[in-house]
Design an enzyme around this catalytic site. Structure first.
Site, PDB file in Angstrom:
ATOM      1  N   ILE A 110     122.306 -63.211  38.640  1.00  0.00           N
ATOM      2  CA  ILE A 110     121.076 -62.664  39.204  1.00  0.00           C
ATOM      3  C   ILE A 110     119.923 -63.625  38.942  1.00  0.00           C
ATOM      4  O   ILE A 110     119.999 -64.485  38.063  1.00  0.00           O
ATOM      5  CB  ILE A 110     120.746 -61.276  38.619  1.00  0.00           C
ATOM      6  CG1 ILE A 110     120.433 -61.365  37.113  1.00  0.00           C
ATOM      7  CG2 ILE A 110     121.878 -60.290  38.875  1.00  0.00           C
ATOM      8  CD1 ILE A 110     119.880 -60.080  36.530  1.00  0.00           C
ATOM      9  N   ASP A 120     127.452 -77.210  49.451  1.00  0.00           N
ATOM     10  CA  ASP A 120     126.991 -75.915  49.961  1.00  0.00           C
ATOM     11  C   ASP A 120     125.609 -76.046  50.605  1.00  0.00           C
ATOM     12  O   ASP A 120     124.718 -75.240  50.364  1.00  0.00           O
ATOM     13  CB  ASP A 120     126.974 -74.874  48.843  1.00  0.00           C
ATOM     14  CG  ASP A 120     127.004 -73.443  49.390  1.00  0.00           C
ATOM     15  OD1 ASP A 120     127.510 -73.249  50.516  1.00  0.00           O
ATOM     16  OD2 ASP A 120     126.524 -72.529  48.711  1.00  0.00           O
ATOM     17  N   THR A 149     126.633 -66.433  41.537  1.00  0.00           N
ATOM     18  CA  THR A 149     127.132 -66.505  40.163  1.00  0.00           C
ATOM     19  C   THR A 149     126.374 -65.610  39.200  1.00  0.00           C
ATOM     20  O   THR A 149     126.773 -65.481  38.043  1.00  0.00           O
ATOM     21  CB  THR A 149     127.055 -67.954  39.639  1.00  0.00           C
ATOM     22  OG1 THR A 149     125.724 -68.441  39.809  1.00  0.00           O
ATOM     23  CG2 THR A 149     128.020 -68.855  40.390  1.00  0.00           C
TER      24      THR A 149
END
Length: 593
Positions: A336, A442, A334
């Site tokens: 850095i 996840d 999504t």
């Protein structure tokens, strides 16, 4: 004896030579320019770990930034035809983040905030998927991921910087290439991997109730998927036909055709399963398509409105007033990740920067803030503050010098004491989250970060979902292909059990160095996970009976029979868990390579 020397063949210079490609390096952006499209995914410094897939229910037309690694299809396969999907897979784009939008994605048709979590209620009408990007490779973090693509070992070993670089230590630019989330331009519906002729009968999870407790899947053109009465969607998993005879079950699932919306058309999609299952009792009747328009064309939430909503949950101020020396250490699904120094103390912190305009599903950004803020635990990465800086969400959290577990499973070999220590820490975090109705969605080695002294922490909460009495199950396709549970791939309603399956895959990862089917493209791997028996360890002879028994409780196809996190905390295998210090030698071993 003195024969003539053979005349040396002369090779002429190329004729009609044209210089059509000029490659350079942009010092400011720190990336190559002018690369042929086929090379872009091979040479970029960004991570090649699989990224998480995100539910394709509201993918819109976008203009992505630099190609990343989440795989999305341009359209759903019709009639579940494997050939069509694989042909389409050849033309997919590959992005390594959530597509890095230049525009905001469509708003949810109906959203709610419960326990601080914002989730999409229903899919808006869809726009044409993005056609930009390079050919998808079988990669998938994660995202994903993340997505997504694949980490097949082609060329030099490059394991993508995990989208889970999160607050972990710097990742090497060069790592084993992991397939790509889960994740990240229209996500291919993995259910359409097979020809639409059959779905293996007798699969326990296939008997799961098909209540529509999450936003319903829709076709690429905003058309409801055709559903079999007890099976997956036609573009999802193997509906035998796509004829109109299968339409009534579609309406039973909460995605009515224009003529049968009736008075409940405007109700939220989180109606209890009983209502959704009772719908077939009403015979379909033709009606005017007019009432359908409000659902198809929800009012869009502008960027300013979304930003204002996000401002309510973040801290006021600008972190740049007390942070210095920002250094990028990784790129996630999504945004850095940087490290920065606190001026007053010199302490290092991790800062995750996420551009609001470059997200596939903006509402998931709330998870980045809310979960770590509201569910603090010793085995969950600690968040210090969150801010809105311009059009970016900045999350300031603890910096974990040990990096991601991925480095250890890839480059070292763990013993059972160390494996049990990791599992114990992760299960302690999951037990707390699951008790609060939070599904991580996840779980994988990229999402596990380590402190300098070996403590294990769960990170990357951007793809979480909340379940409750009102919304007891989810149905979004979210996760990283190789770690996904069978029921999630089959688009059946699911709950926290999907995290337990993913943990089982992560145990295999810790023993074998990679998840099952990792040499396969993600779509094929997902089909194998869905259709085959639970995966087994490659090095089964190296596993003790207690580890085998532990794994057998995790990798159960029927989610109802799968152990819960609380039950697994009592398993005998976890008595082998060593202290955090037992992980330290693995980190040292990795650093000295």
């Amino acid at each position: 004896m003195f024969g003539k020397k053979k005349k040396r063949v002369e090779i002429s210079a190329p004729s009609n030579f044209e210089h059509r490609v000029h490659t350079g390096f942009d010092q400011h952006e720190q990336k190559f320019t002018g690369l042929p499209r086929q090379w872009q995914s091979l040479i970029e410094e960004s991570a090649r770990r699989p990224k998480p897939l995100i539910d394709p229910a509201c993918i819109t037309s976008i203009q992505p930034g630099a190609p990343k690694t989440i795989v999305r299809g341009s359209k759903g396969a019709k009639d579940g035809a494997l050939t069509l999907l694989l042909d389409e897979f050849e033309n997919m784009s590959v992005t390594r983040s959530n597509s890095l939008r230049r525009e905001s994605p469509p708003p949810p048709a109906r959203a709610h905030q419960e326990n601080g979590m914002l989730e999409e209620r229903a899919a808006p009408a869809r726009m044409a998927p993005d056609k930009a990007g390079s050919r998808a490779r079988a990669t998938g973090h994660s995202e994903a991921g993340s997505g997504s693509g694949d980490r097949r070992r082609v060329g030099p070993e490059k394991r993508p910087k995990s989208s889970r670089d999160g607050p972990g230590g710097p990742q090497e630019a060069s790592r084993d290439k992991r397939p790509l989330s889960g994740p990240d331009v229209s996500t291919p519906q993995p259910g359409s991997l097979t020809s639409g002729t059959k779905l293996a009968a007798g699969r326990p999870f296939n008997t799961y109730p098909r209540a529509d407790t999450d936003h319903p899947p829709r076709g690429a053109q905003g058309e409801p998927h055709t559903m079999a009465p007890n099976g997956p969607s036609a573009t999802g998993l193997a509906a035998p036909q796509s004829s109109s005879s299968s339409r009534p079950p579609t309406r039973a699932r909460g995605a009515p055709s224009p003529g049968v919306l009736g008075p409940h058309a405007s109700e939220p999609q989180l109606a209890p399963p009983a209502r959704a299952l009772a719908a077939p009792a009403v015979p379909p009747a033709p009606g005017p398509p007019g009432p359908r328009s409000p659902q198809r064309e929800p009012q869009r939430v502008s960027h300013e409105q979304f930003r204002a909503a996000l401002q309510l949950v973040v801290d006021p101020g600008d972190p740049r007033s007390y942070l210095d020396n920002f250094i990028k250490i990784g790129e996630g699904s999504t945004g850095i990740v940087c490290i920065a120094t606190v001026r007053s103390s010199g302490k290092l912190v991790a800062v995750k920067k996420m551009d609001l305009r470059k997200q596939q599903r903006r509402e998931l950004l709330f998870n980045e803030v809310v979960i770590m803020r509201d569910y603090r635990h010793e085995n969950v990465v600690e968040m210090y503050n969150s801010y809105l800086v311009g059009d970016e969400l900045w999350v300031v959290m603890e910096f974990l010098e040990g990096g991601a577990l991925t480095d250890i499973v890839t480059h070292t070999r763990m013993n059972e004491e160390q494996i049990a220590a990791v599992c114990l820490a992760v299960l302690q975090a999951l037990a707390v989250l699951h008790a609060q109705g939070v599904i991580h969605r996840d779980i994988k080695s990229d999402s596990i970060l380590l402190t300098h002294d070996g403590r294990v922490k769960l990170s990357d909460f951007g793809f979480c979902a909340q379940v409750s009495k009102e919304v007891p199950r989810r149905k979004s396709l979210v996760g990283t292909p190789y770690w996904m549970a069978p029921e999630l791939i089959s688009r059946l309603p699911y709950g926290p059990e999907v995290d337990i399956w993913s943990l089982g895959v992560m145990v295999i990862e810790m023993v074998d160095g990679e998840p099952p089917y990792f040499n396969e493209p993600p779509l094929k791997a997902m089909k194998m996970i869905r259709d085959n028996l639970p995966p087994r360890l490659k090095n089964l002879h190296k596993a003790s009976p207690s580890l085998k028994g532990f794994l057998d409780r995790l990798l159960v196809r029927d989610p109802a029979q799968r152990a819960t996190a609380a039950e697994l905390l009592k398993h005998p295998f976890l008595t082998k868990a060593g202290p955090p210090a037992s992980i330290v030698p693995l980190m040292r071993q990795h650093r000295t390579r």
